[in-house]
Scaffold this motif. Structure first.
Motif, PDB file in Angstrom:
ATOM      1  N   PRO A   1       0.851  -1.194   0.000  1.00 22.39           N
ATOM      2  CA  PRO A   1       0.000   0.000   0.000  1.00 22.39           C
ATOM      3  C   PRO A   1       0.880   1.235   0.000  1.00 22.39           C
ATOM      4  CG  PRO A   1       0.012  -1.010   2.167  1.00 22.39           C
ATOM      5  CD  PRO A   1       0.782  -1.930   1.274  1.00 22.39           C
ATOM      6  N   ARG A   2       0.382   2.323  -0.549  1.00 18.96           N
ATOM      7  CA  ARG A   2       1.193   3.528  -0.688  1.00 18.96           C
ATOM      8  C   ARG A   2       0.387   4.777  -0.360  1.00 18.96           C
ATOM      9  NH1 ARG A   2       6.022   2.385  -3.737  1.00 18.96           N
ATOM     10  NH2 ARG A   2       5.984   0.217  -4.509  1.00 18.96           N
ATOM     11  N   HIS A   3       1.104   5.798   0.102  1.00 16.75           N
ATOM     12  CA  HIS A   3       0.547   7.119   0.374  1.00 16.75           C
ATOM     13  C   HIS A   3       1.259   8.107  -0.550  1.00 16.75           C
ATOM     14  CE1 HIS A   3       0.495  10.813   3.304  1.00 16.75           C
ATOM     15  NE2 HIS A   3      -0.302  10.993   2.255  1.00 16.75           N
ATOM     16  N   LEU A   4       0.475   8.733  -1.420  1.00 13.85           N
ATOM     17  CA  LEU A   4       0.996   9.691  -2.396  1.00 13.85           C
ATOM     18  C   LEU A   4       0.500  11.082  -2.023  1.00 13.85           C
ATOM     19  CD1 LEU A   4       0.114   7.585  -5.581  1.00 13.85           C
ATOM     20  CD2 LEU A   4       2.110   7.365  -4.084  1.00 13.85           C
ATOM     21  N   ARG A   5       1.420  12.032  -1.906  1.00 13.04           N
ATOM     22  CA  ARG A   5       1.086  13.390  -1.454  1.00 13.04           C
ATOM     23  C   ARG A   5       1.047  14.319  -2.664  1.00 13.04           C
ATOM     24  NH1 ARG A   5       5.741  12.815   3.079  1.00 13.04           N
ATOM     25  NH2 ARG A   5       6.813  12.347   1.138  1.00 13.04           N
ATOM     26  N   LEU A   6      -0.119  14.419  -3.280  1.00  7.00           N
ATOM     27  CA  LEU A   6      -0.227  15.084  -4.577  1.00  7.00           C
ATOM     28  C   LEU A   6       0.094  16.569  -4.534  1.00  7.00           C
ATOM     29  CD1 LEU A   6      -3.258  13.385  -6.354  1.00  7.00           C
ATOM     30  CD2 LEU A   6      -0.880  12.649  -6.148  1.00  7.00           C
TER      31      LEU A   6
ATOM     32  N   ASP B   1       5.442   9.470  -3.332  1.00  5.70           N
ATOM     33  CA  ASP B   1       5.276   8.331  -2.418  1.00  5.70           C
ATOM     34  C   ASP B   1       6.023   8.617  -1.118  1.00  5.70           C
ATOM     35  OD1 ASP B   1       4.991   5.892  -1.181  1.00  5.70           O
ATOM     36  OD2 ASP B   1       5.965   4.734  -2.777  1.00  5.70           O
ATOM     37  N   ASP B   2       5.331   8.529   0.029  1.00  7.09           N
ATOM     38  CA  ASP B   2       6.011   8.849   1.297  1.00  7.09           C
ATOM     39  C   ASP B   2       6.948   7.745   1.770  1.00  7.09           C
ATOM     40  OD1 ASP B   2       4.425   6.905   2.505  1.00  7.09           O
ATOM     41  OD2 ASP B   2       3.512   8.267   3.966  1.00  7.09           O
ATOM     42  N   GLY B   3       6.840   6.549   1.203  1.00  8.12           N
ATOM     43  CA  GLY B   3       7.781   5.489   1.493  1.00  8.12           C
ATOM     44  C   GLY B   3       7.585   4.771   2.810  1.00  8.12           C
ATOM     45  N   ILE B   4       6.632   5.201   3.638  1.00  7.41           N
ATOM     46  CA  ILE B   4       6.484   4.599   4.972  1.00  7.41           C
ATOM     47  C   ILE B   4       5.050   4.165   5.284  1.00  7.41           C
ATOM     48  CG2 ILE B   4       8.455   5.834   5.941  1.00  7.41           C
ATOM     49  CD1 ILE B   4       6.477   7.816   7.206  1.00  7.41           C
TER      50      ILE B   4
ATOM     51  N   TRP C   1       3.928   0.557   6.441  1.00  7.00           N
ATOM     52  CA  TRP C   1       4.239   0.022   7.766  1.00  7.00           C
ATOM     53  C   TRP C   1       3.362   0.629   8.859  1.00  7.00           C
ATOM     54  CZ3 TRP C   1       6.575  -2.691   4.567  1.00  7.00           C
ATOM     55  CH2 TRP C   1       7.550  -2.216   3.694  1.00  7.00           C
ATOM     56  N   SER C   2       2.375   1.473   8.472  1.00  4.96           N
ATOM     57  CA  SER C   2       1.628   2.251   9.476  1.00  4.96           C
ATOM     58  C   SER C   2       0.733   1.381  10.354  1.00  4.96           C
ATOM     59  CB  SER C   2       0.801   3.350   8.804  1.00  4.96           C
ATOM     60  OG  SER C   2      -0.152   2.803   7.904  1.00  4.96           O
ATOM     61  N   TRP C   3       0.280   0.235   9.876  1.00  6.65           N
ATOM     62  CA  TRP C   3      -0.553  -0.643  10.709  1.00  6.65           C
ATOM     63  C   TRP C   3       0.296  -1.378  11.753  1.00  6.65           C
ATOM     64  CZ3 TRP C   3      -1.465   0.088   5.523  1.00  6.65           C
ATOM     65  CH2 TRP C   3      -2.744   0.519   5.175  1.00  6.65           C
TER      66      TRP C   3
END
Length: 401
Positions: free
Chosen positions: A73-78, A386-389, A392-394
């Motif tokens: 899974p990824r978090h993208l900061r547009l 991509d924040d790269g982390i 692992w947040s769960w």
């Protein structure tokens, strides 16, 4: 869209002589889908719509993608794609950056302040969500004034341009189909009317103003079309001998329109409802949903937060555009973020969010979701933000812990 519209001047019967006051014939153009077998409109031009005087290659913005490997899974900061005052010299066509894509759908983002060139997407319909700002979409059918929360549906090959207004950037989240985008079939009667259980209806749709006739010669139109470049795409600039905005009238069931997310009436229940109740549009091998402020589950033992789910046939893309998204607290996700939850990963609320939701009576959240039925790859805009982390947040720790 089977909702018939008529705009400007048209003859009483189709495919018959229609002349201007000087006796000259207007040029009738049929714009239709699926080879004369689906929705269409007839447009009446002052000039020959096929007349091009020159053509050259348009080098599209970077359309390369890389697989989501290893699968995470990824978090993208547009919002990091356009920093400082960069937006002021960016337009919605040449400045659009590819975030995610596959063979069925591409998702791009732009923060713009410049008027775009005239443009048509010859590969499929576009659904552009206006995250913030104001502007006008000028089209061959007429104009649409747009603002925060608007979905703008632009049928394939509609010639148009984006004209921002206001003091800040016009932020646009563009969903480009390799086909068509329409309301879900289950919302419609067999003849195309919205049914009573649909969360929106024809009254909520805004259609173009009366078309204008622009007197200009040798006008450039940027065309995105199928080709051999990355993503199976290519670009061409046509120089048309007369301005394409020369339509005196049109009628039919194929046209651009706008729909505001605030007009979507949420469907709720005693216990948590699955994402399909939030659907707003569909395309081939993908759906578009929105999560809006709403009353939540009212069973005495309800758990309002979503359950963990492994939607094994889909990649889920959530664009967070407003409010406070309870299920993602503590993950770093905020307004302007995109989360990608790929098929093959069981995803759900962040730790503590489930218990914290118990007793909640309403959610103040606003998000646009795209679920695809083929895996999404990362475009250059996705890779850059991509924040790269997030993956692992769960667990609360990553490989370096």
């Amino acid at each position: 869209m089977a909702h018939y519209q008529r705009n400007g001047k048209i003859p009483p019967k189709r495919h018959t002589q229609f002349r201007d006051p000087a006796g000259n014939l207007y040029y009738e153009e049929l714009m239709g889908e699926e080879g004369f077998s689906s929705d269409s409109s007839l447009l009446y031009h002052v000039n020959v719509p096929s007349a091009i005087a020159d053509a050259r290659t348009w080098e599209l913005p970077d359309q390369t993608t890389v697989p989501n490997e290893p699968l995470t899974p990824r978090h993208l900061r547009l919002h990091e794609l356009f920093t400082g005052q960069e937006w002021k010299s960016t337009d919605a066509v040449t400045g659009r950056r590819l975030v995610l894509g596959n063979g069925d759908v591409r998702i791009g983002y732009a923060a713009v302040g410049e008027t775009s060139p005239l443009y048509r997407n010859a590969t499929g319909d576009e659904c552009v969500y206006v995250e913030s700002g104001t502007g006008t979409v000028e089209t061959v059918f007429g104009d649409l004034d747009v603002g925060q929360g608007d979905y703008v549906i632009l049928p394939r090959a509609t010639t148009h341009r984006w004209v921002p207004s206001g003091d800040g950037p016009l932020r646009l989240y563009a969903i480009e189909a390799d086909g068509h985008i329409a309301p879900p079939k289950r919302y419609l009667s067999q003849y195309g009317q919205f049914l009573e259980h649909a969360p929106y209806c024809e009254r909520d749709l805004r259609t173009p103003t009366t078309p204008r006739v622009v007197e200009e010669q040798d006008v450039e139109v940027y065309v995105k079309h199928r080709g051999t470049a990355p993503g199976g795409l290519a670009g061409t600039v046509h120089v048309v001998s007369r301005h394409p905005f020369d339509v005196v009238g049109w009628d039919g069931c194929l046209y651009p329109y706008a729909f505001n997310i605030a007009d979507y009436e949420p469907i709720t229940g005693r216990v948590h409802q699955p994402p399909p109740v939030h659907q707003v549009f569909e395309g081939r091998n993908f759906v578009i949903c929105n999560f809006v402020p709403r009353k939540v589950d009212y069973h005495p033992l309800a758990v309002p937060a979503p359950y963990y789910h492994a939607n094994v046939d889909s990649d889920e893309v959530m664009f967070y555009v407003g409010g406070d998204y309870e299920a993602r607290k503590g993950s770093g996700i905020n307004v302007g973020s995109v989360s990608l939850h790929p098929g093959g990963h069981s995803h759900g609320p962040q730790p503590g969010a489930v218990e914290a939701s118990v007793g909640a009576e309403e959610f103040d959240e606003l998000a646009v979701m795209v679920d695809t039925f083929r895996p999404l790859a990362l475009g250059e805009g996705g890779r850059a933000t991509d924040d790269g982390i997030y993956a692992w947040s769960w667990a609360g720790r990553g490989p370096d812990a």
